[in-house]
Design an enzyme around this catalytic site. Structure first.
Site, PDB file in Angstrom:
ATOM      1  N   PRO A 208       0.814  -1.226   0.000  1.00 35.55           N
ATOM      2  CA  PRO A 208       0.000   0.000   0.000  1.00 35.55           C
ATOM      3  C   PRO A 208       0.841   1.266   0.000  1.00 35.55           C
ATOM      4  CG  PRO A 208      -0.027  -1.046   2.178  1.00 35.55           C
ATOM      5  CD  PRO A 208       0.772  -1.954   1.281  1.00 35.55           C
TER       6      PRO A 208
ATOM      7  N   ASP B  54       9.803  -2.213  -7.929  1.00 29.91           N
ATOM      8  CA  ASP B  54      10.872  -3.205  -8.055  1.00 29.91           C
ATOM      9  C   ASP B  54      11.204  -3.848  -6.710  1.00 29.91           C
ATOM     10  OD1 ASP B  54      11.126  -2.742 -10.777  1.00 29.91           O
ATOM     11  OD2 ASP B  54      12.506  -1.083 -10.466  1.00 29.91           O
TER      12      ASP B  54
ATOM     13  N   GLU C 261      10.987  -8.927  -3.499  1.00 32.51           N
ATOM     14  CA  GLU C 261      10.506  -9.806  -2.421  1.00 32.51           C
ATOM     15  C   GLU C 261       9.975 -11.122  -3.001  1.00 32.51           C
ATOM     16  OE1 GLU C 261       8.045  -8.677   0.743  1.00 32.51           O
ATOM     17  OE2 GLU C 261       8.845  -6.663   0.936  1.00 32.51           O
TER      18      GLU C 261
ATOM     19  N   ARG D 259      12.296  11.387  -5.411  1.00 30.31           N
ATOM     20  CA  ARG D 259      13.507  11.328  -4.586  1.00 30.31           C
ATOM     21  C   ARG D 259      14.737  10.949  -5.403  1.00 30.31           C
ATOM     22  NH1 ARG D 259      10.655   6.669  -3.865  1.00 30.31           N
ATOM     23  NH2 ARG D 259      11.724   4.686  -3.602  1.00 30.31           N
TER      24      ARG D 259
HETATM   25  N1  LIG Z   1       3.520  -2.605   4.236  1.00 32.53           N
HETATM   26  C1  LIG Z   1       4.782  -2.236   4.037  1.00 32.53           C
HETATM   27  N2  LIG Z   1       5.382  -1.333   4.855  1.00 32.53           N
HETATM   28  C2  LIG Z   1       6.641  -0.932   4.629  1.00 32.53           C
HETATM   29  N3  LIG Z   1       7.413  -1.358   3.609  1.00 32.53           N
HETATM   30  C3  LIG Z   1       6.856  -2.241   2.761  1.00 32.53           C
HETATM   31  C4  LIG Z   1       5.531  -2.729   2.927  1.00 32.53           C
HETATM   32  N4  LIG Z   1       5.247  -3.593   1.937  1.00 32.53           N
HETATM   33  C5  LIG Z   1       6.372  -3.665   1.177  1.00 32.53           C
HETATM   34  N5  LIG Z   1       7.336  -2.871   1.671  1.00 32.53           N
HETATM   35  C6  LIG Z   1       8.698  -2.614   1.140  1.00 32.53           C
HETATM   36  O1  LIG Z   1       8.689  -1.377   0.471  1.00 32.53           O
HETATM   37  C7  LIG Z   1       9.749  -1.345  -0.468  1.00 32.53           C
HETATM   38  C8  LIG Z   1       9.446  -0.437  -1.630  1.00 32.53           C
HETATM   39  O2  LIG Z   1       8.269  -0.830  -2.239  1.00 32.53           O
HETATM   40  P1  LIG Z   1       7.993  -0.858  -3.786  1.00 32.53           P
HETATM   41  O3  LIG Z   1       9.052  -1.525  -4.502  1.00 32.53           O
HETATM   42  O4  LIG Z   1       6.614  -1.426  -3.942  1.00 32.53           O
HETATM   43  O5  LIG Z   1       7.902   0.691  -4.179  1.00 32.53           O
HETATM   44  P2  LIG Z   1       8.938   1.784  -4.636  1.00 32.53           P
HETATM   45  O6  LIG Z   1      10.183   1.703  -3.862  1.00 32.53           O
HETATM   46  O7  LIG Z   1       8.197   3.053  -4.641  1.00 32.53           O
HETATM   47  O8  LIG Z   1       9.216   1.434  -6.119  1.00 32.53           O
HETATM   48  P3  LIG Z   1      10.530   1.027  -6.899  1.00 32.53           P
HETATM   49  O9  LIG Z   1      11.089  -0.157  -6.166  1.00 32.53           O
HETATM   50  O10 LIG Z   1      10.017   0.727  -8.265  1.00 32.53           O
HETATM   51  O11 LIG Z   1      11.468   2.190  -6.857  1.00 32.53           O
HETATM   52  C9  LIG Z   1       9.948  -2.781  -0.887  1.00 32.53           C
HETATM   53  O12 LIG Z   1      11.324  -3.081  -0.814  1.00 32.53           O
HETATM   54  C10 LIG Z   1       9.151  -3.616   0.115  1.00 32.53           C
HETATM   55  O13 LIG Z   1       9.968  -4.589   0.741  1.00 32.53           O
HETATM   56  C1  LIG Z   2      21.013  14.831 -17.344  1.00 32.36           C
HETATM   57  C2  LIG Z   2      19.998  13.807 -17.088  1.00 32.36           C
HETATM   58  C3  LIG Z   2      20.502  12.699 -16.237  1.00 32.36           C
HETATM   59  C4  LIG Z   2      19.494  11.605 -16.148  1.00 32.36           C
HETATM   60  C5  LIG Z   2      20.119  10.353 -15.664  1.00 32.36           C
HETATM   61  C6  LIG Z   2      19.206   9.205 -15.862  1.00 32.36           C
HETATM   62  C7  LIG Z   2      19.905   7.896 -15.676  1.00 32.36           C
HETATM   63  C8  LIG Z   2      18.863   6.869 -15.542  1.00 32.36           C
HETATM   64  C9  LIG Z   2      19.394   5.480 -15.461  1.00 32.36           C
HETATM   65  C10 LIG Z   2      18.317   4.604 -14.946  1.00 32.36           C
HETATM   66  C11 LIG Z   2      18.834   3.288 -14.570  1.00 32.36           C
HETATM   67  C12 LIG Z   2      17.804   2.507 -13.837  1.00 32.36           C
HETATM   68  C13 LIG Z   2      18.404   1.275 -13.328  1.00 32.36           C
HETATM   69  C14 LIG Z   2      17.413   0.537 -12.501  1.00 32.36           C
HETATM   70  C15 LIG Z   2      17.484   0.433 -11.232  1.00 32.36           C
HETATM   71  C16 LIG Z   2      16.471  -0.312 -10.435  1.00 32.36           C
HETATM   72  O1  LIG Z   2      16.876  -1.630 -10.282  1.00 32.36           O
HETATM   73  C17 LIG Z   2      16.327   0.274  -9.053  1.00 32.36           C
HETATM   74  C18 LIG Z   2      15.123  -0.317  -8.371  1.00 32.36           C
HETATM   75  O2  LIG Z   2      13.954   0.258  -8.828  1.00 32.36           O
HETATM   76  N1  LIG Z   2      16.150   1.698  -9.096  1.00 32.36           N
HETATM   77  C19 LIG Z   2      17.008   2.504  -8.528  1.00 32.36           C
HETATM   78  O3  LIG Z   2      17.964   2.125  -7.923  1.00 32.36           O
HETATM   79  C20 LIG Z   2      16.753   3.972  -8.687  1.00 32.36           C
HETATM   80  C21 LIG Z   2      18.031   4.661  -9.090  1.00 32.36           C
HETATM   81  C22 LIG Z   2      17.824   5.651 -10.147  1.00 32.36           C
HETATM   82  C23 LIG Z   2      19.119   6.220 -10.547  1.00 32.36           C
HETATM   83  C24 LIG Z   2      18.987   7.468 -11.374  1.00 32.36           C
END
Ligand SMILES: Nc1ncnc2c1ncn2[C@@H]1O[C@H](COP(=O)(O)OP(=O)(O)OP(=O)(O)O)[C@@H](O)[C@H]1O
Ligand SMILES: CCCCCCCCCCCCC/C=C/[C@@H](O)[C@H](CO)NC(=O)CCCCC
Ligand SMILES: [Ca+2]
Length: 573
Positions: free
Chosen positions: A130, A188, A193, A301
């Site tokens: 969520p 991701d 998980e 972020r």
């Molecule tokens: N109920 C929960 N409370 C806190 N953390 C959770 C909960 N459910 C899952 N998580 C953790 O939250 C983390 C981030 O979640 P999720 O990957 O869905 O979103 P995100 O970080 O916004 O997206 P991305 O990974 O694409 O950047 C996961 O590593 C997961 O382990």
């Molecule tokens: C001047 C413009 C500069 C723009 C630079 C853009 C570069 C983008 C590269 C993107 C690479 C993504 C790789 C994927 C990583 C994911 O497994 C991981 C989990 O969601 N994401 C991050 O770690 C999130 C980390 C994100 C790093 C940017």
């Protein structure tokens, strides 16, 4: 109505127009017939892409009959939009000449569906985070996904997670009898998980030790589905070409299957984590460490932290060793793309599983076989790097539509190792910027890329020690920030965080001795990052920070399967 063993044909009406409906082999089609009995436009739907057949005139959302009629049936199917990567639910209402013809059509179509789509899931285990991404996971599931599952006759058991790693632990421990797949609604991190749960469970059941870096892991049968609701959604984007919840749901319903390479990351003889996307040191590790402190910003972020870390202009010493993959098969600079039905990936299967026993569906976990994958000459490269990244697939995502390595393959048993040597800020900006365009990010003098089967990373002994000593002195002067106070209780930092890490993960940190000092050294000390000289970065493993610096990675070809089919080339209906 005409029915023979291979063809079913009759006249039908859609609105006030007459059509010829035809079910032949793998396709159901309807062709408009004009007033002079001439055939006009045909629409053709593969039976494997039919989502459901309902008697009457049925609305998509309510699935209720809007009009009670004995002559009508409604067909729901996959409809491609735009360039074809985005899928939506197509719906057509057919009116038949008699009730008997209508009943025959519904029966024939349902039978064809069973015959041509034997691998569709019937029961799914769904985990919703969520708090992922923009915190819309529950809404996405209930408004977009659940109605489609119901329409397709798929039952699901839904778990809304209350803590990090709940989904992984559930898969590792609970009875999964009757489930044909596990689905995550999140990013991701949630996918990771499920990945750890599914791989861990499969190895437990096969009696294979995940910690042995030389063992051949047992490939996993339980499919994983990803409904994107996260910040990066890299796994979804790289396997479908889009991050759209409805598209993902339709791929799950029709039982698509895409094998995926997985990289295991070890510290000495202990498994640290698995990765499918990016294992990255330097820039990407620093961005992640910085971004964890700004989770409240949501998906933004990463942009903020990326900018801050870029300004720091850091580079790190390192010793990288890699085991090259066979360069005759493919290369990261061959300008090809891994698309749906990829030849390189399908031809890799035999090489990856030479002793596959199709009668028992088991893979021999013979050690000599696994060692043959680890044969070859290791190459060593030492230097200072802006970043070192390893990716099993392209790792494309909305931020970088071509990805970290545009020509990487999803299921060829290799990963691409990208090393960016120390360079000036403008050079590194050019490299980063090329991730957002179609320009070749590897065509820069300070960038190297290699297709590999395994990688080891260590700190060059003399240099690292010297710098760490210097850093230690500096770090001691910087102990007063609020975040550092938190670090004195690392458990608080991790478990109180929305991305709370596992106890196992935490134990990894604790093992390393003077933790506060270690964490500070690794950049967790939350002071403006530029004020600190550092010789050591952290590893970003699919969005999780690893508790070790000196790691070894190995690619396990086609270890898991997703409900996906890879990226399709344009196929408009
Ligand atoms: N109920 C929960 N409370 C806190 N953390 C959770 C909960 N459910 C899952 N998580 C953790 O939250 C983390 C981030 O979640 P999720 O990957 O869905 O979103 P995100 O970080 O916004 O997206 P991305 O990974 O694409 O950047 C996961 O590593 C997961 O382990
Ligand atoms: C001047 C413009 C500069 C723009 C630079 C853009 C570069 C983008 C590269 C993107 C690479 C993504 C790789 C994927 C990583 C994911 O497994 C991981 C989990 O969601 N994401 C991050 O770690 C999130 C980390 C994100 C790093 C940017
Ligand atoms: Ca690969």
């Amino acid at each position: 109505m005409e029915i023979d063993s291979v063809r079913v044909e009759s006249s039908v009406w859609i609105g006030n127009k007459r059509y010829k409906a035809l079910l032949s082999g793998w396709y159901f089609s309807w062709t408009e017939i004009d007033k002079r009995n001439r055939e006009r436009k045909t629409i053709s739907v593969p039976v494997s892409e039919v989502i459901g057949v309902k008697e009457g005139r049925v609305e998509i959302q309510t699935q209720k009959k809007v009009e009670d009629t004995d002559l009508d049936f409604t067909l729901f199917y996959v409809k491609r939009n735009g360039h074809g990567l985005s899928w939506s639910l197509g719906r057509t209402q057919f009116c038949c000449p008699s009730r008997g013809v209508r009943d025959q059509w519904t029966t024939q179509l349902r039978t064809a569906l069973k015959t041509h789509s034997p691998s569709r899931p019937h029961r799914l285990l769904v985990f919703i985070n969520p708090f992922g991404g923009k915190k819309r996971g529950k809404q996405i599931f209930h408004s977009l996904v659940a109605p489609l599952f119901e329409l397709a006759g798929i039952s699901s058991h839904v778990v809304v997670t209350e803590r990090a790693n709940q989904a992984r632990d559930y898969i590792l421990k609970k009875d999964l009898t009757g489930f044909n797949g596990v689905i995550c609604v999140g990013g991701d991190g949630m996918f990771s998980e499920l990945l750890h749960g599914v791989i861990g469970r499969t190895q437990q059941e096969a009696g294979v030790s995940e910690h042995d870096p030389t063992v051949m892991l047992q490939p996993c049968d339980l499919h994983i589905g990803v409904i994107p609701a996260g910040s990066t959604d890299c796994v979804c984007f790289a396997t479908m070409g889009i991050n759209d919840p409805v598209t993902s749901t339709l791929h799950i319903i029709i039982g698509d299957s895409q094998p995926l390479d997985v990289c295991s990351v070890h510290y000495q003889n202990t498994l640290v984590r698995y990765s499918v996307s990016m294992v990255g040191y330097g820039f990407y590790g620093d961005v992640l460490a910085e971004s964890e402190r700004h989770r409240w910003m949501g998906p933004l972020r990463y942009d903020y932290s990326g900018f801050m870390v870029y300004l720091c202009n850091r580079s790190y010493p390192g010793l990288v060793q890699y085991l090259p993959a066979d360069s005759h098969i493919s290369s990261p600079r061959d300008k090809t793309r891994c698309l749906s039905g990829c030849r390189v990936c399908s031809e890799s299967k035999e090489r990856l599983f030479p002793h596959f026993d199709s009668s028992s569906s088991l893979y021999s976990t013979n050690v000599s076989q696994c060692n043959s994958e680890l044969e070859g000459e290791w190459v060593t490269i030492e230097g200072r790097f802006k970043c070192v990244s390893l990716t099993c697939m392209s790792s494309s995502c909305p931020r970088s539509p071509e990805g970290l390595s545009p020509s990487a393959h999803l299921a060829d048993g290799t990963a691409d190792l990208i090393m960016v040597r120390e360079t000036n800020p403008l050079g590194f900006l050019t490299f980063l910027h090329r991730h957002t365009t179609k320009q070749d990010q590897f065509d820069l003098p300070f960038v190297e890329v290699h297709r590999v089967k395994a990688v080891r990373f260590s700190l060059p002994p003399g240099e690292a020690e010297e710098e760490e000593e210097e850093y230690e002195k500096q770090a001691d002067r910087e102990i007063q920030t609020s975040a550092e106070r938190e670090l004195e209780d690392p458990e608080k930092l991790f478990c109180g965080n929305i991305a709370g890490q596992s106890q196992q993960h935490l134990a990894g940190w604790k093992e390393r001795g003077s933790e506060t000092s270690r964490l500070k050294r690794q950049g967790f000390a939350c002071v403006p990052c530029c004020t600190k000289p550092r010789s050591v970065s952290v590893w970003n493993c699919d969005g999780e920070i690893l508790p070790h610096t000196e790691i070894s990675c190995r690619v396990h070809g086609q270890l898991v399967r997703l409900f996906a089919r890879g990226i399709e080339t344009s196929t408009m209906q």
